[in-house]
Design a protein around this motif. Sequence first.
Motif, PDB file in Angstrom:
ATOM      1  N   ARG A  35       1.791   6.112  -9.133  1.00  0.00           N
ATOM      2  CA  ARG A  35       1.318   4.752  -8.869  1.00  0.00           C
ATOM      3  C   ARG A  35       1.723   4.320  -7.464  1.00  0.00           C
ATOM      4  NH1 ARG A  35      -2.671   2.151 -10.542  1.00  0.00           N
ATOM      5  NH2 ARG A  35      -2.978   2.312  -8.350  1.00  0.00           N
ATOM      6  N   ALA A  36       2.958   4.636  -7.074  1.00  0.00           N
ATOM      7  CA  ALA A  36       3.422   4.290  -5.732  1.00  0.00           C
ATOM      8  C   ALA A  36       2.594   5.013  -4.668  1.00  0.00           C
ATOM      9  CB  ALA A  36       4.901   4.625  -5.571  1.00  0.00           C
ATOM     10  N   ALA A  37       2.300   6.294  -4.898  1.00  0.00           N
ATOM     11  CA  ALA A  37       1.479   7.056  -3.949  1.00  0.00           C
ATOM     12  C   ALA A  37       0.067   6.484  -3.886  1.00  0.00           C
ATOM     13  CB  ALA A  37       1.443   8.532  -4.343  1.00  0.00           C
ATOM     14  N   ALA A  38      -0.487   6.138  -5.033  1.00  0.00           N
ATOM     15  CA  ALA A  38      -1.837   5.564  -5.068  1.00  0.00           C
ATOM     16  C   ALA A  38      -1.871   4.227  -4.325  1.00  0.00           C
ATOM     17  CB  ALA A  38      -2.293   5.379  -6.517  1.00  0.00           C
ATOM     18  N   ASP A  39      -0.884   3.392  -4.575  1.00  0.00           N
ATOM     19  CA  ASP A  39      -0.836   2.091  -3.899  1.00  0.00           C
ATOM     20  C   ASP A  39      -0.663   2.256  -2.393  1.00  0.00           C
ATOM     21  OD1 ASP A  39      -1.165   0.833  -6.324  1.00  0.00           O
ATOM     22  OD2 ASP A  39       0.958   0.314  -6.558  1.00  0.00           O
ATOM     23  N   ARG A  40       0.175   3.201  -1.989  1.00  0.00           N
ATOM     24  CA  ARG A  40       0.382   3.453  -0.551  1.00  0.00           C
ATOM     25  C   ARG A  40      -0.921   3.951   0.083  1.00  0.00           C
ATOM     26  NH1 ARG A  40       2.157   1.982   4.024  1.00  0.00           N
ATOM     27  NH2 ARG A  40       2.808   3.630   5.408  1.00  0.00           N
ATOM     28  N   CYS A  41      -1.635   4.833  -0.599  1.00  0.00           N
ATOM     29  CA  CYS A  41      -2.914   5.328  -0.074  1.00  0.00           C
ATOM     30  C   CYS A  41      -3.911   4.184   0.091  1.00  0.00           C
ATOM     31  CB  CYS A  41      -3.501   6.389  -1.014  1.00  0.00           C
ATOM     32  SG  CYS A  41      -2.657   7.973  -0.988  1.00  0.00           S
ATOM     33  N   LYS A  42      -3.962   3.307  -0.887  1.00  0.00           N
ATOM     34  CA  LYS A  42      -4.891   2.184  -0.813  1.00  0.00           C
ATOM     35  C   LYS A  42      -4.547   1.257   0.341  1.00  0.00           C
ATOM     36  CE  LYS A  42      -5.652   0.310  -4.863  1.00  0.00           C
ATOM     37  NZ  LYS A  42      -5.476  -0.122  -6.264  1.00  0.00           N
ATOM     38  N   THR A  43      -3.254   0.992   0.532  1.00  0.00           N
ATOM     39  CA  THR A  43      -2.820   0.143   1.641  1.00  0.00           C
ATOM     40  C   THR A  43      -3.190   0.776   2.980  1.00  0.00           C
ATOM     41  OG1 THR A  43      -1.012  -0.769   0.330  1.00  0.00           O
ATOM     42  CG2 THR A  43      -0.799  -0.920   2.723  1.00  0.00           C
ATOM     43  N   LEU A  44      -2.906   2.067   3.114  1.00  0.00           N
ATOM     44  CA  LEU A  44      -3.228   2.757   4.368  1.00  0.00           C
ATOM     45  C   LEU A  44      -4.729   2.784   4.632  1.00  0.00           C
ATOM     46  CD1 LEU A  44      -0.687   5.700   4.173  1.00  0.00           C
ATOM     47  CD2 LEU A  44      -0.728   3.892   5.901  1.00  0.00           C
ATOM     48  N   ALA A  45      -5.522   2.970   3.592  1.00  0.00           N
ATOM     49  CA  ALA A  45      -6.980   2.990   3.753  1.00  0.00           C
ATOM     50  C   ALA A  45      -7.481   1.635   4.250  1.00  0.00           C
ATOM     51  CB  ALA A  45      -7.655   3.363   2.437  1.00  0.00           C
ATOM     52  N   ARG A 130     -15.164   3.862  -1.440  1.00  0.00           N
ATOM     53  CA  ARG A 130     -15.240   5.105  -2.217  1.00  0.00           C
ATOM     54  C   ARG A 130     -13.868   5.750  -2.367  1.00  0.00           C
ATOM     55  NH1 ARG A 130     -20.852   7.503   0.268  1.00  0.00           N
ATOM     56  NH2 ARG A 130     -22.218   6.225  -1.036  1.00  0.00           N
ATOM     57  N   LEU A 131     -13.079   5.718  -1.306  1.00  0.00           N
ATOM     58  CA  LEU A 131     -11.723   6.268  -1.389  1.00  0.00           C
ATOM     59  C   LEU A 131     -10.878   5.448  -2.356  1.00  0.00           C
ATOM     60  CD1 LEU A 131      -9.478   8.205  -0.582  1.00  0.00           C
ATOM     61  CD2 LEU A 131      -9.066   6.771   1.429  1.00  0.00           C
ATOM     62  N   LEU A 132     -10.935   4.128  -2.245  1.00  0.00           N
ATOM     63  CA  LEU A 132     -10.159   3.274  -3.152  1.00  0.00           C
ATOM     64  C   LEU A 132     -10.559   3.510  -4.606  1.00  0.00           C
ATOM     65  CD1 LEU A 132     -10.152  -0.129  -1.194  1.00  0.00           C
ATOM     66  CD2 LEU A 132      -8.376   1.623  -1.241  1.00  0.00           C
ATOM     67  N   SER A 133     -11.845   3.627  -4.849  1.00  0.00           N
ATOM     68  CA  SER A 133     -12.329   3.869  -6.214  1.00  0.00           C
ATOM     69  C   SER A 133     -11.879   5.231  -6.725  1.00  0.00           C
ATOM     70  CB  SER A 133     -13.860   3.783  -6.264  1.00  0.00           C
ATOM     71  OG  SER A 133     -14.282   2.481  -5.974  1.00  0.00           O
ATOM     72  N   GLU A 134     -11.945   6.236  -5.867  1.00  0.00           N
ATOM     73  CA  GLU A 134     -11.532   7.590  -6.262  1.00  0.00           C
ATOM     74  C   GLU A 134     -10.034   7.637  -6.561  1.00  0.00           C
ATOM     75  OE1 GLU A 134     -12.354  11.155  -7.604  1.00  0.00           O
ATOM     76  OE2 GLU A 134     -13.941  10.036  -6.594  1.00  0.00           O
ATOM     77  N   ILE A 135      -9.240   6.917  -5.789  1.00  0.00           N
ATOM     78  CA  ILE A 135      -7.797   6.868  -6.038  1.00  0.00           C
ATOM     79  C   ILE A 135      -7.542   6.322  -7.441  1.00  0.00           C
ATOM     80  CG2 ILE A 135      -5.656   5.682  -5.421  1.00  0.00           C
ATOM     81  CD1 ILE A 135      -6.666   5.836  -2.453  1.00  0.00           C
ATOM     82  N   GLU A 136      -8.179   5.217  -7.766  1.00  0.00           N
ATOM     83  CA  GLU A 136      -7.977   4.615  -9.087  1.00  0.00           C
ATOM     84  C   GLU A 136      -8.523   5.510 -10.198  1.00  0.00           C
ATOM     85  OE1 GLU A 136      -6.104   2.097 -10.206  1.00  0.00           O
ATOM     86  OE2 GLU A 136      -5.432   2.063  -8.138  1.00  0.00           O
ATOM     87  N   GLN A 137      -9.664   6.139  -9.936  1.00  0.00           N
ATOM     88  CA  GLN A 137     -10.246   7.043 -10.929  1.00  0.00           C
ATOM     89  C   GLN A 137      -9.309   8.201 -11.236  1.00  0.00           C
ATOM     90  OE1 GLN A 137     -13.999   8.464  -9.517  1.00  0.00           O
ATOM     91  NE2 GLN A 137     -15.079   7.693 -11.292  1.00  0.00           N
ATOM     92  N   GLN A 138      -8.780   8.825 -10.197  1.00  0.00           N
ATOM     93  CA  GLN A 138      -7.892   9.972 -10.390  1.00  0.00           C
ATOM     94  C   GLN A 138      -6.571   9.541 -11.031  1.00  0.00           C
ATOM     95  OE1 GLN A 138      -8.932  13.015 -10.194  1.00  0.00           O
ATOM     96  NE2 GLN A 138     -10.888  12.223  -9.455  1.00  0.00           N
ATOM     97  N   PHE A 139      -6.062   8.397 -10.654  1.00  0.00           N
ATOM     98  CA  PHE A 139      -4.833   7.905 -11.275  1.00  0.00           C
ATOM     99  C   PHE A 139      -5.062   7.674 -12.767  1.00  0.00           C
ATOM    100  CE2 PHE A 139      -1.997   4.634 -12.801  1.00  0.00           C
ATOM    101  CZ  PHE A 139      -0.772   5.165 -12.459  1.00  0.00           C
TER     102      PHE A 139
END
Length: 144
Positions: A35-45, A130-139
């Motif tokens: 979850r932390a990695a996903a949130d960090r990826c979303k913030t960076l995106a 698309r990246l944000l959606s894919e992050i949530e989908q994979q999580f």
Amino acid sequence: MWKDLLPWLAPAFTLVGWFIVNGQNNERERRKEARAAADRCKTLAREVTQLGYNYWLGQGSVAPWQIKAQLEELEVEITRFPADKGRNKLIDRHIDLVEAVTGLDFESATMKPRPVGHAIYREMAIARQRLLSEIEQQFSAHFQ
């Protein structure tokens, strides 16, 4: 025979319970880390897309190296996802974002700011979403 086993039942149950609880705790920690990695990826995106908007609008003093550094940091965060838990799909979406942000005459000596209605802003927004959606989908698929 049962009298010989009786003193060992309590320690055996304790040991079995410990293994169960330890497994659950480890799973919870993996989920927290993901979850932390996903949130960090979303913030960076979001941040790199905003830098891209500012760069292409000619606003502020956004240097190409700042955008590239942010994109590289995003890639590092994406690689924290295990290979068997969606990393390849996330990398594909990351590549789309890189291409959208660094398209056209990025980093060239003759880069001209683009007006607000230019297609590059729409492409960046689509790639980011698309990246944000894919992050949530994979999580959701692998960690819930």
